[in-house]
Motif scaffolding. Structure first.
Motif, PDB file in Angstrom:
ATOM      1  N   PHE A 275       0.676  -1.119  -0.023  1.00 58.97           N
ATOM      2  CA  PHE A 275      -0.025   0.068  -0.130  1.00 58.97           C
ATOM      3  C   PHE A 275       0.762   1.269  -0.151  1.00 58.97           C
ATOM      4  CE2 PHE A 275      -2.236  -3.441   2.525  1.00 58.97           C
ATOM      5  CZ  PHE A 275      -3.261  -3.610   1.699  1.00 58.97           C
ATOM      6  N   PRO A 276       1.764   1.356  -0.981  1.00 57.66           N
ATOM      7  CA  PRO A 276       2.568   2.494  -0.860  1.00 57.66           C
ATOM      8  C   PRO A 276       1.837   3.787  -1.331  1.00 57.66           C
ATOM      9  CG  PRO A 276       2.770   1.470  -3.102  1.00 57.66           C
ATOM     10  CD  PRO A 276       1.540   0.732  -2.243  1.00 57.66           C
ATOM     11  N   ASN A 277       2.560   4.953  -0.935  1.00 58.88           N
ATOM     12  CA  ASN A 277       2.102   6.530  -1.070  1.00 58.88           C
ATOM     13  C   ASN A 277       2.491   6.681  -2.595  1.00 58.88           C
ATOM     14  OD1 ASN A 277       1.196   8.847  -1.252  1.00 58.88           O
ATOM     15  ND2 ASN A 277       2.594   9.595   0.295  1.00 58.88           N
ATOM     16  N   TRP A 278       2.166   6.065  -3.546  1.00 66.51           N
ATOM     17  CA  TRP A 278       2.807   6.368  -4.917  1.00 66.51           C
ATOM     18  C   TRP A 278       1.668   7.056  -5.831  1.00 66.51           C
ATOM     19  CZ3 TRP A 278       5.586   1.187  -5.821  1.00 66.51           C
ATOM     20  CH2 TRP A 278       6.672   1.135  -5.171  1.00 66.51           C
ATOM     21  N   GLN A 279       2.076   7.422  -6.704  1.00 64.58           N
ATOM     22  CA  GLN A 279       1.262   7.990  -7.684  1.00 64.58           C
ATOM     23  C   GLN A 279       1.533   8.071  -9.155  1.00 64.58           C
ATOM     24  OE1 GLN A 279       2.449  10.923  -5.484  1.00 64.58           O
ATOM     25  NE2 GLN A 279       1.100   9.651  -4.140  1.00 64.58           N
ATOM     26  N   HIS A 280       0.699   7.717  -9.968  1.00 60.68           N
ATOM     27  CA  HIS A 280       1.152   7.612 -11.590  1.00 60.68           C
ATOM     28  C   HIS A 280       1.087   8.747 -12.025  1.00 60.68           C
ATOM     29  CE1 HIS A 280      -0.614   3.130 -11.620  1.00 60.68           C
ATOM     30  NE2 HIS A 280       0.697   3.120 -11.576  1.00 60.68           N
ATOM     31  N   GLY A 281       2.096   9.146 -12.867  1.00 57.52           N
ATOM     32  CA  GLY A 281       2.084  10.291 -13.589  1.00 57.52           C
ATOM     33  C   GLY A 281       3.443  10.814 -14.585  1.00 57.52           C
ATOM     34  N   PHE A 282       3.234  11.544 -15.098  1.00 52.60           N
ATOM     35  CA  PHE A 282       4.387  11.974 -16.110  1.00 52.60           C
ATOM     36  C   PHE A 282       4.213  13.456 -16.397  1.00 52.60           C
ATOM     37  CE2 PHE A 282       1.076  11.448 -18.824  1.00 52.60           C
ATOM     38  CZ  PHE A 282       1.175  12.315 -20.063  1.00 52.60           C
ATOM     39  N   SER A 283       5.394  13.924 -16.981  1.00 50.51           N
ATOM     40  CA  SER A 283       5.104  15.435 -17.342  1.00 50.51           C
ATOM     41  C   SER A 283       5.594  15.528 -18.899  1.00 50.51           C
ATOM     42  CB  SER A 283       6.132  16.178 -16.594  1.00 50.51           C
ATOM     43  OG  SER A 283       5.996  15.978 -15.049  1.00 50.51           O
ATOM     44  N   TYR A 284       5.060  16.845 -19.449  1.00 54.31           N
ATOM     45  CA  TYR A 284       5.458  17.279 -20.659  1.00 54.31           C
ATOM     46  C   TYR A 284       5.492  18.788 -20.543  1.00 54.31           C
ATOM     47  CZ  TYR A 284       0.460  18.523 -21.622  1.00 54.31           C
ATOM     48  OH  TYR A 284      -0.800  19.131 -21.475  1.00 54.31           O
ATOM     49  N   HIS A 288       9.091  28.260 -24.419  1.00 51.87           N
ATOM     50  CA  HIS A 288       8.522  29.432 -24.609  1.00 51.87           C
ATOM     51  C   HIS A 288       9.204  30.760 -24.030  1.00 51.87           C
ATOM     52  CE1 HIS A 288       5.393  32.426 -26.264  1.00 51.87           C
ATOM     53  NE2 HIS A 288       5.296  32.600 -24.952  1.00 51.87           N
ATOM     54  N   LYS A 289       9.749  31.604 -25.011  1.00 49.69           N
ATOM     55  CA  LYS A 289      10.587  32.902 -24.569  1.00 49.69           C
ATOM     56  C   LYS A 289      11.755  32.458 -23.411  1.00 49.69           C
ATOM     57  CE  LYS A 289       6.466  36.058 -24.936  1.00 49.69           C
ATOM     58  NZ  LYS A 289       7.337  36.489 -26.287  1.00 49.69           N
ATOM     59  N   GLY A 290      12.423  31.237 -23.931  1.00 49.70           N
ATOM     60  CA  GLY A 290      13.659  30.913 -23.396  1.00 49.70           C
ATOM     61  C   GLY A 290      13.393  30.093 -21.905  1.00 49.70           C
ATOM     62  N   GLN A 291      12.251  29.727 -21.712  1.00 49.85           N
ATOM     63  CA  GLN A 291      11.706  28.938 -20.574  1.00 49.85           C
ATOM     64  C   GLN A 291      11.214  27.728 -20.872  1.00 49.85           C
ATOM     65  OE1 GLN A 291       9.872  31.735 -18.168  1.00 49.85           O
ATOM     66  NE2 GLN A 291      11.643  31.475 -16.344  1.00 49.85           N
ATOM     67  N   LEU A 292      11.262  26.603 -20.060  1.00 54.48           N
ATOM     68  CA  LEU A 292      10.613  25.413 -20.048  1.00 54.48           C
ATOM     69  C   LEU A 292       9.280  25.502 -19.453  1.00 54.48           C
ATOM     70  CD1 LEU A 292      10.295  22.664 -21.730  1.00 54.48           C
ATOM     71  CD2 LEU A 292      11.494  21.785 -19.580  1.00 54.48           C
ATOM     72  N   HIS A 293       8.075  25.236 -19.934  1.00 54.61           N
ATOM     73  CA  HIS A 293       6.927  25.594 -19.280  1.00 54.61           C
ATOM     74  C   HIS A 293       6.328  23.939 -19.051  1.00 54.61           C
ATOM     75  CE1 HIS A 293       6.310  30.040 -19.589  1.00 54.61           C
ATOM     76  NE2 HIS A 293       7.217  29.770 -20.338  1.00 54.61           N
ATOM     77  N   ILE A 294       6.346  23.457 -17.789  1.00 51.10           N
ATOM     78  CA  ILE A 294       5.910  22.118 -17.545  1.00 51.10           C
ATOM     79  C   ILE A 294       4.641  22.020 -17.065  1.00 51.10           C
ATOM     80  CG2 ILE A 294       6.443  20.376 -15.781  1.00 51.10           C
ATOM     81  CD1 ILE A 294       8.552  20.156 -17.685  1.00 51.10           C
ATOM     82  N   VAL A 295       3.913  20.953 -17.634  1.00 55.05           N
ATOM     83  CA  VAL A 295       2.424  20.483 -17.216  1.00 55.05           C
ATOM     84  C   VAL A 295       2.853  19.040 -16.654  1.00 55.05           C
ATOM     85  CG1 VAL A 295       0.268  19.640 -17.981  1.00 55.05           C
ATOM     86  CG2 VAL A 295       1.503  21.697 -19.009  1.00 55.05           C
ATOM     87  N   GLN A 296       2.277  18.770 -15.213  1.00 56.17           N
ATOM     88  CA  GLN A 296       2.421  17.874 -14.744  1.00 56.17           C
ATOM     89  C   GLN A 296       1.378  16.693 -14.580  1.00 56.17           C
ATOM     90  OE1 GLN A 296       3.086  17.530 -10.354  1.00 56.17           O
ATOM     91  NE2 GLN A 296       4.817  16.605 -10.751  1.00 56.17           N
TER      92      GLN A 296
END
Length: 318
Positions: A275-284, A288-296
């Motif tokens: 029963f771990p405290n884990w979560q499924h997920g990824f990021s993309y 834009h304008k010299g920065q990486l805009h992340i969506v988790q």
């Protein structure tokens, strides 16, 4: 130096810290034993860098990646094949194929290397090490075919590093074999994938991506792991390893930053963690304008929503 018969005068060993007084067998003998001569030589070589001591020193690097305006990236980690969640990964791959990123980051623990881990092994396991490698190689091949124009970076996690640790401990003579290196086993060179050893990281417009090593940072509901990584790095970034989804925000004299923990894509019923405290997920993200805009992306048992589309988990996301 005088000589009495065939015996030279007693002298003190020349190794720093050794006070042994010995009778030399040769006029030019400076050390009481051959081992001390080797230690002295090694100590002198360290003054000239690791390359003088090791033929292949381990080098951790920060690999810079440039993204042009509006170029896209996807970051996945902790599949732990063959313990990946097939329904969850299928949904992620559907988005991946639709998204067609310009850059793919395989951020460690893609494979499990179960049989050469230090943990107890369940003897009823059906797959073996070769089967695990075959599964990983076929998956990488499938990703390349689905997104043929992407640039790719592979960062070893601690699970992939099990091969090195096993060889160093049990048969170091085999550790130099290229046939046992992960890029060869998975064919990464064939796909022109940049390979980084465990402990290295990628720098995408100042956003640092690494597999990481922290697994716990405090209470269940705290932003512990992401906060500790943010404190260590002092910049925006992302790590896997903890199997947690977290985002820690902070501001300093340079501006606002966010450090993420990127979740996992493995099954959540592994034997070593009940029963771990884990979560499924990824990021993309998008440059834009010299920065990486992340969506988790949080992956729920029913699926996830990304870029205006819902990607269902067809058979339950365990």
């Amino acid at each position: 130096m005088t000589k009495t018969g065939l015996v030279y005068e007693d002298r003190t060993c020349a190794l720093p810290g050794c006070a042994v007084v010995f009778t030399p067998l040769r006029r030019n003998q400076k050390f009481c034993c051959p081992a001390h001569g080797s230690q002295h030589a090694n100590a002198r070589r360290t003054l000239h860098g690791l390359e003088a001591v090791f033929m292949q020193p381990r080098k951790f690097e920060t690999y810079p990646v440039k993204l042009q305006e509006d170029e896209k990236v996807i970051i996945v980690n902790d599949l732990q094949m063959p313990f990946h969640s097939i329904p969850v990964l299928e949904a992620v791959e559907k988005f991946w194929n639709d998204w067609q990123p310009d850059l793919e980051i395989y951020n460690g623990d893609i494979l499990d290397y179960y049989e050469i881990s230090d943990h107890d092994k369940n003897p009823s396991r059906l797959t073996n090490l070769q089967a695990e490698i075959d599964i990983g190689r076929l998956w990488v091949e499938r990703r390349v075919e689905a997104v043929p124009n992407a640039r790719r970076v592979w960062i070893d996690g601690n699970h992939e590093d099990r091969m090195r640790r096993w060889l160093w401990r049990h048969d170091p003579a085999l550790s130099s074999l290229r046939a046992l290196a992960l890029p060869t086993l998975l064919g990464l060179d064939e796909y022109k994938m940049q390979y980084l050893m465990y402990g290295s990281r990628v720098d995408i417009l100042g956003f640092l991506v690494e597999h990481g090593h922290r697994v716990s940072g405090g209470a269940v509901y705290s932003n512990g792991v992401a906060a500790l990584n943010a404190r260590d790095k002092g910049s925006s970034g992302m790590a896997g390893h903890s199997h947690r989804l977290e985002a820690f925000h902070f501001t300093d004299s340079r501006g606002s930053h966010t450090y993420y923990s990127n979740g996992c894509l493995c099954i959540q019923a592994l034997e070593y963690k009940a029963f771990p405290n884990w979560q499924h997920g990824f990021s993309y993200g998008v440059a834009h304008k010299g920065q990486l805009h992340i969506v988790q992306v949080t992956i729920y048992p029913t699926g996830f929503r990304a870029e205006g589309e819902f990607y269902p988990i067809l058979k339950g996301g365990k």
